[in-house]
Design a protein around this motif. Structure first.
Motif, PDB file in Angstrom:
ATOM      1  N   ALA A 158      57.562  37.193-102.805  1.00 41.56           N
ATOM      2  CA  ALA A 158      56.417  37.026-103.705  1.00 41.56           C
ATOM      3  C   ALA A 158      55.312  37.959-103.223  1.00 41.56           C
ATOM      4  O   ALA A 158      54.900  37.892-102.062  1.00 41.56           O
ATOM      5  N   GLY A 170      47.847  35.020 -92.421  1.00 41.63           N
ATOM      6  CA  GLY A 170      49.263  34.619 -92.472  1.00 41.63           C
ATOM      7  C   GLY A 170      49.557  33.620 -93.585  1.00 41.63           C
ATOM      8  O   GLY A 170      50.719  33.292 -93.824  1.00 41.63           O
ATOM      9  N   SER A 172      50.463  32.258 -97.123  1.00 39.11           N
ATOM     10  CA  SER A 172      51.104  32.891 -98.291  1.00 39.11           C
ATOM     11  C   SER A 172      51.369  31.875 -99.396  1.00 39.11           C
ATOM     12  O   SER A 172      51.958  32.201-100.404  1.00 39.11           O
ATOM     13  N   THR A 200      58.565  32.926 -90.203  1.00 39.52           N
ATOM     14  CA  THR A 200      58.188  32.123 -91.367  1.00 39.52           C
ATOM     15  C   THR A 200      58.233  30.631 -91.023  1.00 39.52           C
ATOM     16  O   THR A 200      57.389  29.854 -91.481  1.00 39.52           O
ATOM     17  N   ARG A 202      57.527  29.409 -88.121  1.00 40.15           N
ATOM     18  CA  ARG A 202      56.306  29.166 -87.346  1.00 40.15           C
ATOM     19  C   ARG A 202      55.077  29.131 -88.253  1.00 40.15           C
ATOM     20  O   ARG A 202      54.216  28.272 -88.119  1.00 40.15           O
ATOM     21  N   ASP A 204      54.833  28.845 -91.792  1.00 35.96           N
ATOM     22  CA  ASP A 204      54.775  28.029 -93.019  1.00 35.96           C
ATOM     23  C   ASP A 204      55.428  26.657 -92.878  1.00 35.96           C
ATOM     24  O   ASP A 204      55.255  25.809 -93.760  1.00 35.96           O
ATOM     25  N   SER A 227      66.557  33.778 -85.024  1.00 35.89           N
ATOM     26  CA  SER A 227      65.501  33.904 -84.025  1.00 35.89           C
ATOM     27  C   SER A 227      66.049  34.625 -82.808  1.00 35.89           C
ATOM     28  O   SER A 227      67.191  34.404 -82.407  1.00 35.89           O
ATOM     29  N   THR A 229      64.236  34.537 -79.928  1.00 31.91           N
ATOM     30  CA  THR A 229      63.679  33.831 -78.764  1.00 31.91           C
ATOM     31  C   THR A 229      64.000  32.333 -78.743  1.00 31.91           C
ATOM     32  O   THR A 229      63.932  31.693 -77.707  1.00 31.91           O
ATOM     33  N   ILE A 280      69.879  39.525 -82.743  1.00 34.93           N
ATOM     34  CA  ILE A 280      71.323  39.590 -82.953  1.00 34.93           C
ATOM     35  C   ILE A 280      71.673  40.669 -83.983  1.00 34.93           C
ATOM     36  O   ILE A 280      70.797  41.119 -84.725  1.00 34.93           O
ATOM     37  N   ASP A 304      59.219  41.063 -91.069  1.00 35.22           N
ATOM     38  CA  ASP A 304      60.059  41.460 -89.935  1.00 35.22           C
ATOM     39  C   ASP A 304      61.551  41.371 -90.281  1.00 35.22           C
ATOM     40  O   ASP A 304      62.277  42.364 -90.211  1.00 35.22           O
ATOM     41  N   LEU A 305      61.994  40.211 -90.711  1.00 35.65           N
ATOM     42  CA  LEU A 305      63.423  40.052 -91.020  1.00 35.65           C
ATOM     43  C   LEU A 305      63.811  40.847 -92.274  1.00 35.65           C
ATOM     44  O   LEU A 305      64.871  41.473 -92.316  1.00 35.65           O
ATOM     45  N   ARG A 308      64.289  44.400 -91.172  1.00 29.19           N
ATOM     46  CA  ARG A 308      65.520  44.572 -90.374  1.00 29.19           C
ATOM     47  C   ARG A 308      66.749  44.607 -91.276  1.00 29.19           C
ATOM     48  O   ARG A 308      67.648  45.424 -91.112  1.00 29.19           O
TER      49      ARG A 308
HETATM   50  N1  LIG Z   1      55.347  36.136 -99.819  1.00 29.90           N
HETATM   51  C1  LIG Z   1      56.579  35.860 -99.464  1.00 29.90           C
HETATM   52  O1  LIG Z   1      57.519  35.987-100.259  1.00 29.90           O
HETATM   53  C2  LIG Z   1      56.839  35.371 -98.065  1.00 29.90           C
HETATM   54  C3  LIG Z   1      58.088  34.813 -97.779  1.00 29.90           C
HETATM   55  C4  LIG Z   1      58.317  34.385 -96.468  1.00 29.90           C
HETATM   56  C5  LIG Z   1      57.319  34.528 -95.515  1.00 29.90           C
HETATM   57  N2  LIG Z   1      56.116  35.045 -95.846  1.00 29.90           N
HETATM   58  C6  LIG Z   1      55.058  35.197 -94.857  1.00 29.90           C
HETATM   59  O2  LIG Z   1      55.530  36.083 -93.843  1.00 29.90           O
HETATM   60  C7  LIG Z   1      54.839  35.786 -92.622  1.00 29.90           C
HETATM   61  C8  LIG Z   1      55.865  35.739 -91.509  1.00 29.90           C
HETATM   62  O3  LIG Z   1      56.428  37.014 -91.387  1.00 29.90           O
HETATM   63  P1  LIG Z   1      57.216  37.449 -90.098  1.00 29.90           P
HETATM   64  O4  LIG Z   1      57.584  38.864 -90.276  1.00 29.90           O
HETATM   65  O5  LIG Z   1      56.456  37.027 -88.899  1.00 29.90           O
HETATM   66  O6  LIG Z   1      58.457  36.447 -90.156  1.00 29.90           O
HETATM   67  P2  LIG Z   1      60.001  36.549 -90.523  1.00 29.90           P
HETATM   68  O7  LIG Z   1      60.425  37.897 -90.935  1.00 29.90           O
HETATM   69  O8  LIG Z   1      60.296  35.403 -91.438  1.00 29.90           O
HETATM   70  O9  LIG Z   1      60.621  36.201 -89.106  1.00 29.90           O
HETATM   71  C9  LIG Z   1      60.586  37.150 -88.076  1.00 29.90           C
HETATM   72  C10 LIG Z   1      61.370  36.604 -86.921  1.00 29.90           C
HETATM   73  O10 LIG Z   1      62.739  36.487 -87.274  1.00 29.90           O
HETATM   74  C11 LIG Z   1      63.522  36.672 -86.130  1.00 29.90           C
HETATM   75  N3  LIG Z   1      64.408  37.803 -86.325  1.00 29.90           N
HETATM   76  C12 LIG Z   1      64.281  38.886 -87.128  1.00 29.90           C
HETATM   77  N4  LIG Z   1      65.346  39.704 -87.004  1.00 29.90           N
HETATM   78  C13 LIG Z   1      66.156  39.110 -86.106  1.00 29.90           C
HETATM   79  C14 LIG Z   1      67.405  39.445 -85.554  1.00 29.90           C
HETATM   80  N5  LIG Z   1      68.053  40.574 -85.882  1.00 29.90           N
HETATM   81  N6  LIG Z   1      67.960  38.590 -84.671  1.00 29.90           N
HETATM   82  C15 LIG Z   1      67.350  37.440 -84.322  1.00 29.90           C
HETATM   83  N7  LIG Z   1      66.155  37.071 -84.800  1.00 29.90           N
HETATM   84  C16 LIG Z   1      65.580  37.903 -85.687  1.00 29.90           C
HETATM   85  C17 LIG Z   1      62.562  36.946 -84.960  1.00 29.90           C
HETATM   86  O11 LIG Z   1      62.329  35.659 -84.390  1.00 29.90           O
HETATM   87  P3  LIG Z   1      61.698  35.402 -82.929  1.00 29.90           P
HETATM   88  O12 LIG Z   1      60.257  35.634 -83.072  1.00 29.90           O
HETATM   89  O13 LIG Z   1      62.052  34.019 -82.591  1.00 29.90           O
HETATM   90  O14 LIG Z   1      62.335  36.370 -82.019  1.00 29.90           O
HETATM   91  C18 LIG Z   1      61.360  37.490 -85.682  1.00 29.90           C
HETATM   92  O15 LIG Z   1      60.160  37.392 -84.995  1.00 29.90           O
HETATM   93  C19 LIG Z   1      54.141  34.475 -92.841  1.00 29.90           C
HETATM   94  O16 LIG Z   1      52.750  34.739 -93.025  1.00 29.90           O
HETATM   95  C20 LIG Z   1      54.725  33.936 -94.108  1.00 29.90           C
HETATM   96  O17 LIG Z   1      53.806  33.146 -94.811  1.00 29.90           O
HETATM   97  C21 LIG Z   1      55.861  35.481 -97.110  1.00 29.90           C
END
Ligand SMILES: NC(=O)c1ccc[n+]([C@@H]2O[C@H](COP(=O)([O-])OP(=O)(O)OC[C@H]3O[C@@H](n4cnc5c(N)ncnc54)[C@H](OP(=O)(O)O)[C@@H]3O)[C@@H](O)[C@H]2O)c1
Length: 372
Positions: A158, A170, A172, A200, A202, A204, A227, A229, A280, A304-305, A308
């Motif tokens: 979104a 952060g 959303s 996400t 953590r 949301d 994750s 970690t 991973i 982040d994810l 990746r």
């Molecule tokens: N608007 C939307 O559609 C939407 C949707 C979802 C989230 N969000 C927003 O996005 C923000 C969060 O974003 P984000 O980038 O921090 O979170 P994210 O992409 O949901 O999660 C990132 C975490 O995923 C884990 N990860 C990623 N690749 C990995 C891999 N190859 N192997 C193992 N673990 C992996 C890591 O966890 P570890 O930290 O544990 O290592 C990394 O820190 C929030 O503000 C949320 O509200 C928005």
């Protein structure tokens, strides 16, 4: 020569096949319609779930005696091998069907033209290639699996009008409108699993379940968190709400999850570290999800994810909701560095659809990765 009745029957078979969405994997979705000798629809069937009877067998049973001398119209080449059920080619031959019209051949190496060959050697007239593009679209998850051995990933995001997924702090919820959020709930109900990142969880604390106001028994997807970690807070809602939850972490990290790994429905999958990257290998993870019967995955993660997955060319399609709001450059971007330094290197979409979703716009399409 294809008749009008056969084209109509194929349209119906394609529609019927869709009713198996989310349950047939690793089998394809298949629909079949039987026309009697006069070209009237006399029976139909679809493959409901993996292990259940195939569409062809159900259609033959529902047509009864009318199948003899008639035509079968089917969305995929009938199977000719013994799997969980017997070969459909045998059932078609025994039912004395005279003609079979097929949308597309089955790329499964156990079939791959052999089903058609068997029908022809039994004296049955076979016509292939009726609405094949619709059949490819119907079975994109299955075809992708046969080709790559992995689950199909749809990235759902979104966005604000200026391409931000969260505000600077952060937050959303809720970028998209209520109607779009209901649509997302239905999307979750139609896939095998929903995936998010620890970030996400953590930020949301989402449940990622299907919660719709009507009383239909909506199918709940498996929920998955990756994750590196294991540091996401084990008392989060996703682990406490009923249903299967998979946590994917690098080897050794699972032992740290003392609290949630014993909760009902929660599984911890460990993978070798993907060094030099943190975490991973997402490709290995998606091979395992496919092997576990999770054909289609809806990823609802942060940048982040999402980045990746895109960088590793593991995103197959996107569903992007654009909401009428602006969050500025202080908001969080949808993607991080992708190494795209020129417009000709842009990641593009094909088979695009774009439509209103309440006050938002929903754009969907399949990702095209550049060959080099
Ligand atoms: N608007 C939307 O559609 C939407 C949707 C979802 C989230 N969000 C927003 O996005 C923000 C969060 O974003 P984000 O980038 O921090 O979170 P994210 O992409 O949901 O999660 C990132 C975490 O995923 C884990 N990860 C990623 N690749 C990995 C891999 N190859 N192997 C193992 N673990 C992996 C890591 O966890 P570890 O930290 O544990 O290592 C990394 O820190 C929030 O503000 C949320 O509200 C928005």
């Amino acid at each position: 020569m294809i008749s009008r009745a056969e084209t109509d029957a194929m349209k119906k078979a394609l529609k019927l096949a869709l009713r198996g969405r989310g349950s047939t994997f690793p089998n394809p979705m298949v629909g079949a319609v039987i026309l009697d000798r006069d070209g009237n629809q006399a029976g139909d069937g679809f493959h409901r779930e993996c292990g259940a009877p195939h569409a062809e067998v159900i259609a033959i049973a529902s047509a009864g005696d009318a199948a003899s001398g008639g035509t079968m119209v089917v969305t995929l080449e009938p199977c000719c091998h013994h799997g969980r059920t017997g070969p459909c080619t045998d059932a078609i031959i025994s039912a004395r069907i005279k003609r079979v019209v097929i949308a597309m051949t089955d790329p499964d190496p156990r079939v791959s033209g052999e089903g058609i060959k068997q029908l022809k050697s039994a004296g049955i007239e076979v016509e292939t290639g009726l609405l094949p593009e619709k059949a490819y679209e119907l079975n994109r998850v299955y075809l992708h699996y046969i080709e790559t051995g992995r689950s199909w990933v749809t990235l759902k995001i979104a966005l604000s009008l200026d391409g931000r997924t969260a505000a600077a702090d952060g937050s959303s919820r809720w970028i998209s409108c209520e109607r779009s959020r209901r649509r997302v709930q239905r999307m979750r109900a139609s896939v095998g699993a929903v995936l998010t990142g620890a970030g996400t969880v953590r930020a949301d604390d989402p449940e990622l379940t299907v919660r719709l106001p009507d009383s239909r028994p909506w199918r709940q997807p498996v929920r998955m968190v990756v994750s590196a970690t294991g540091d996401f807070g084990e008392s989060r809602k996703i682990f406490r709400s009923p249903g299967r939850v998979i946590i994917a972490v690098p080897e050794g990290v699972g032992a740290r999850l003392t609290e949630c790994k014993d909760l009902p429905g929660v599984e911890v999958w460990e993978f070798p570290p993907d060094s030099p990257n943190p975490g991973i290998s997402l490709a290995s993870f998606l091979e395992r999800t496919a092997a576990e019967g999770l054909g289609e995955i809806l990823c609802e993660a942060g940048s982040d994810l999402s980045t990746r997955l895109l960088r590793d060319e593991l995103v197959d399609s996107v569903s992007i909701f654009t909401a009428p709001m602006i969050l500025g450059s202080e908001g969080r971007p949808a993607f991080e560095f992708l190494g795209i330094d020129s417009i000709d290197k842009a990641i593009r979409l094909e088979n695009i659809s774009s439509r209103r979703s309440g006050s938002d716009f929903l754009t969907e399409g399949c990702i095209v990765y550049r060959a080099d």
